[in-house]
Design an enzyme around this catalytic site. Structure first.
Site, mmCIF file in Angstrom:
data_model
loop_
_atom_site.group_PDB
_atom_site.id
_atom_site.type_symbol
_atom_site.label_atom_id
_atom_site.label_comp_id
_atom_site.label_asym_id
_atom_site.label_seq_id
_atom_site.Cartn_x
_atom_site.Cartn_y
_atom_site.Cartn_z
ATOM 1 C CG ASP A 278 18.970 -11.486 -17.723
ATOM 2 O OD1 ASP A 278 18.346 -12.464 -17.311
ATOM 3 O OD2 ASP A 278 19.727 -10.802 -17.000
HETATM 4 C C1 GLC Z 1 20.791 -11.733 -13.978
HETATM 5 C C2 GLC Z 1 19.404 -12.354 -14.008
HETATM 6 C C3 GLC Z 1 18.282 -11.365 -14.016
HETATM 7 C C4 GLC Z 1 18.673 -10.144 -13.216
HETATM 8 C C5 GLC Z 1 19.821 -9.467 -13.952
HETATM 9 C C6 GLC Z 1 20.314 -8.222 -13.228
HETATM 10 O O1 GLC Z 1 21.645 -12.400 -14.860
HETATM 11 O O2 GLC Z 1 19.156 -13.296 -15.045
HETATM 12 O O3 GLC Z 1 17.126 -12.017 -13.475
HETATM 13 O O4 GLC Z 1 17.575 -9.257 -13.104
HETATM 14 O O5 GLC Z 1 20.907 -10.344 -14.174
HETATM 15 O O6 GLC Z 1 20.891 -8.575 -12.014
#
Ligand code: GLC
Length: 735
Positions: A278
């Site tokens: 993430d």
């Molecule tokens: C965010 C979220 C995740 C998302 C990623 C990209 O922090 O936790 O669910 O897919 O970043 O946007």
């Protein structure tokens, strides 16, 4: 006791090994330098819709150096083509980029938020909605969505409960499969299919105190029986990617957790796709206190089996040095690079890097009328009728209604959180506009009454005047879309601001008029007060681009509501966590004497929720006939058939979600008082009956008992109902 195969042999996912591309990947990798292989393990954000703390980076410079393998938050044919050209035409080997984006519940045609989609219990419709999202996203250059979010969640304080399928492992697992099939279709080489991503692995929904990113600590029985299965379900239908969770799992942050990514995901489940972190999660291993510094974090992540670094810059900055220092085996980088290249080959990007960059298709696919119509139907199907006294609903076209509340004419919040490239500037259909399809303006008296937040009550008088002029009052209230989703936990789950006071004022002003409360919210709310004030309550979640039409279709009976809660609505915050399939404890409240002392209860509120999992009313009524079983006892190789006759005993045709529950009365570890093990959504014309049957095998009764996956003989209770709120009346034995 049968020790199931699950824990001894791999339930192999559809393997991507032996795909036709392995030879091509190998020959390409033989040409690649270490730096170029590391480049594939790096993802940067285009910053178009920031979804996390942005880390500055000169994207184009790194792309031209071959130091980037994927980009997120960039879409449109023009935007993706520009960056893809740099990768393909200005780097040494011309390896195409992957473009990823959070297409969670729609790309531009936005569907109800995922908790709402779960409330439809309609797997076909969920798959169809994801297919539509993939059609639109792929037409704007997107190859990969960071969805489905399959985190089980039982704490409404947690804002991201809005993004998942609620509290139940069976429902969550079935819905996970529907999303993956919708996004990935049956052939990834087609230009309208996109990679799916099961996230956030694992346990994110169990954050302590419902506070986002907070510590997760649980027994391995709960991890294996509740939080892991929806991810396994995604693997079983071939999900191509996984995303790490921000949280730690029993002391080891997910992004550095070998047990979950190597032992479980790859060795036990046979997952062959790739894992992305993430947003900046590698660097966060330092804040977790699990890594000395970012370089150490980089080492821990690649060793845990993490293939691609989203926005930490960790892999780009430290992996080469770690290899040169002998701390990281270059094979780990080869494995990561290979998995990412394999995904690009599967998408056909080496054949044609611009196959998702078709201006004509972009014009044709986005906001197609049939997509907007599908979103309208889904919005209706996701609505849950929580209460409907004295047939306050459906509304009558001859009546005048007062339409009150901060969300009545809203076209922005209605999309909910994570609305991707959805248009919050006016394209969405408000509830007001939906009602205008049924009533002339002369029969709608609008008054906003108050805001979502804030103490201002200056609009109350106008709202009271509107209520006095009307036959019925429709109040559209709830949360701002930003009050749920990421980094949006609440310690108070009541309606924000002065909304409840407004309902009280209207109730006082028109004590004998029907008040219909229409809710838009991203989590279960404490509606204990509203339940005493409103005659009807319709939960619409955030119903999306065509939401106003869908909600009005329900309000006027064009669609008979069929939604069922995928998550429990508590009476009060103090009950949390509360969910239907809890354990019995050694001192359960005796059903005939809830006040008996020294039992597991509160002294101030009942143990029961306000609205239970699986609850949802219809404008008609359904009667469940006697359950019949194919036998009183089954052996380990038998199947039990359970059947019931469901009759529409009311005045409207309608859908009903028929639910199968069991209770394992005695186990080598304690078992939940109820477990959903099947459901079927049926349609019955008024007066019609249907026989509904479920097959149950011993495998369906398997659980992890902290030592192994087991199927244990013994007595089981069984029921087929339209809600989880019932007492068992039948049982069978497993020998
Ligand atoms: C965010 C979220 C995740 C998302 C990623 C990209 O922090 O936790 O669910 O897919 O970043 O946007």
């Amino acid at each position: 006791m049968l020790v199931s195969a699950s824990c001894t042999t791999n339930n192999k996912a559809p393997s991507s090994e032996g795909t036709p591309y392995n030879a091509k990947v190998d020959s390409l990798m033989n040409l690649m330098t270490l730096q170029e292989k590391i480049g594939q393990t790096v993802m940067y954000s285009g910053g178009w819709s920031v979804t996390g703390p942005t880390v500055s980076s000169n994207n184009k410079k790194f792309i031209k150096e071959g130091a980037v393998g994927a980009m997120l938050n960039v879409y449109s044919v023009k935007g993706t083509r520009e960056l893809q050209r740099l990768a393909v035409e200005e780097t040494r080997l011309g390896i195409p980029l992957l473009f990823g984006y959070d297409v969670i519940h729609g790309f531009k045609t936005i569907f109800p938020i995922n908790l709402g989609l779960a409330a439809s219990w309609d797997l076909e419709d969920i798959e169809k909605g994801s297919r539509i999202a993939a059609e639109e996203a792929s037409a704007e250059g997107i190859h990969w969505t960071f969805a489905p979010m399959v985190d089980i969640a039982r704490d409404p304080r947690w804002g991201r409960i809005s993004e998942g399928a609620g509290e139940d492992v069976y429902l969550g697992s079935e819905i996970a499969k529907a999303y993956v099939k919708g996004f990935q279709g049956d052939d990834l080489s087609k230009h309208n299919t996109i990679l799916a991503c099961a996230k956030h692995f694992v346990g994110y929904g169990a954050a302590q105190a419902g506070r986002d990113y907070h510590t997760v600590n649980m027994g391995y029985d709960e991890l294996r029986n509740v939080y892991l299965p929806p991810f396994k379900a995604a693997v079983d239908v071939g999900v191509e990617t996984f995303m790490t969770a921000f949280n730690e799992v029993n002391g080891v942050p997910a992004t550095g957790n070998k047990f979950i990514f190597r032992d479980v995901l790859r060795d036990e489940w046979g997952f062959k796709g790739f894992v992305v972190t993430d947003y900046t999660a590698i660097n966060e291993l330092v804040e977790h206190g699990f890594a000395e510094d970012e370089k150490h974090a980089t080492e821990l992540a690649i060793k845990a089996g993490i293939d691609q670094d989203m926005m930490s810059s960790a892999n780009r900055l430290y992996l080469e040095a770690l290899v040169n220092e002998g701390k990281v085996d270059v094979k780990l980088i080869d494995d990561a690079c290979r998995r990412i290249l394999l995904a690009k080959y599967k998408l056909g990007l080496f054949e044609d890097p611009y196959r998702y960059c078709d201006e004509q298709r972009e014009k044709e696919m986005v906001y197609k009328p049939e997509f907007l119509e599908a979103a309208r139907q889904t919005a209706a199907m996701c609505s849950v009728l929580l209460k409907n006294e004295d047939k306050a609903l459906p509304l009558d076209k001859n009546e005048t209604i007062a339409l009150i509340g901060p969300l009545a004419r809203d076209k922005e919040n209605i999309l909910g959180n994570w609305a991707a490239a959805g248009d919050r500037k006016g394209r969405a259909i408000s509830v007001y506009q939906g009602i205008q399809e049924y009533l002339s303006d002369s029969k709608i008296v609008f008054a906003k009454g108050c805001n979502i937040e804030g103490e201002d009550q200056s609009g109350f008088d106008q709202a009271i005047k509107a209520a006095r002029k009307a036959d019925k009052v429709v109040m559209v209230m709830g949360e701002d879309y930003d009050m749920s989703g990421e980094a949006a936990s609440r310690t108070n789950i009541k309606l924000p601001g002065r909304q409840t006071d407004l309902i009280k004022a209207i109730r006082k002003a028109v004590p004998n008029k029907a008040i219909i409360l229409v809710l838009m919210n991203g989590r279960p709310l404490d509606l204990s007060e509203e339940d005493t004030l409103a005659d009807a309550i319709l939960e619409t979640w955030f119903p999306g681009t065509s939401g106003g039409y869908g909600v009005a279709d329900v309000l006027f009976g064009a669609y008979n509501p069929s939604g069922k809660l995928p998550v429990t609505f508590p009476r009060t915050l103090g009950q949390i966590p509360i969910y239907y399939n809890m354990k019995n404890t050694g001192r359960p409240i005796p059903p005939d004497d809830p006040k008996e002392d020294y039992k597991s209860n509160y002294i101030d509120v009942p143990n029961t929720p306000l609205y239970p999992f699986g609850h949802g009313l219809s404008y008609t009524t359904f009667e469940y006939g006697n359950l019949e079983l194919s036998g009183e006892t089954i052996g380990m190789s038998d199947t039990l058939t359970a059947s019931v006759t469901v009759t529409n005993t009311g005045d409207y045709d309608g859908h009903e979600v028929v639910q199968l529950y069991i209770h394992d009365k005695v186990g080598s570890i304690t078992r939940p008082v109820k477990e959903l093990k099947g459901f079927k959504k049926i349609f019955l014309e008024k007066g019609q009956s249907k026989r509904v049957s479920f097959e149950l095998s011993p495998k369906d009764l398997e659980f992890y008992n902290n030592e192994a996956f087991v199927i244990e003989p013994g007595a089981f209770e069984i029921a087929i109902k339209g809600t989880s709120d019932f007492d068992f009346e039948h049982s069978f034995n497993l020998e």
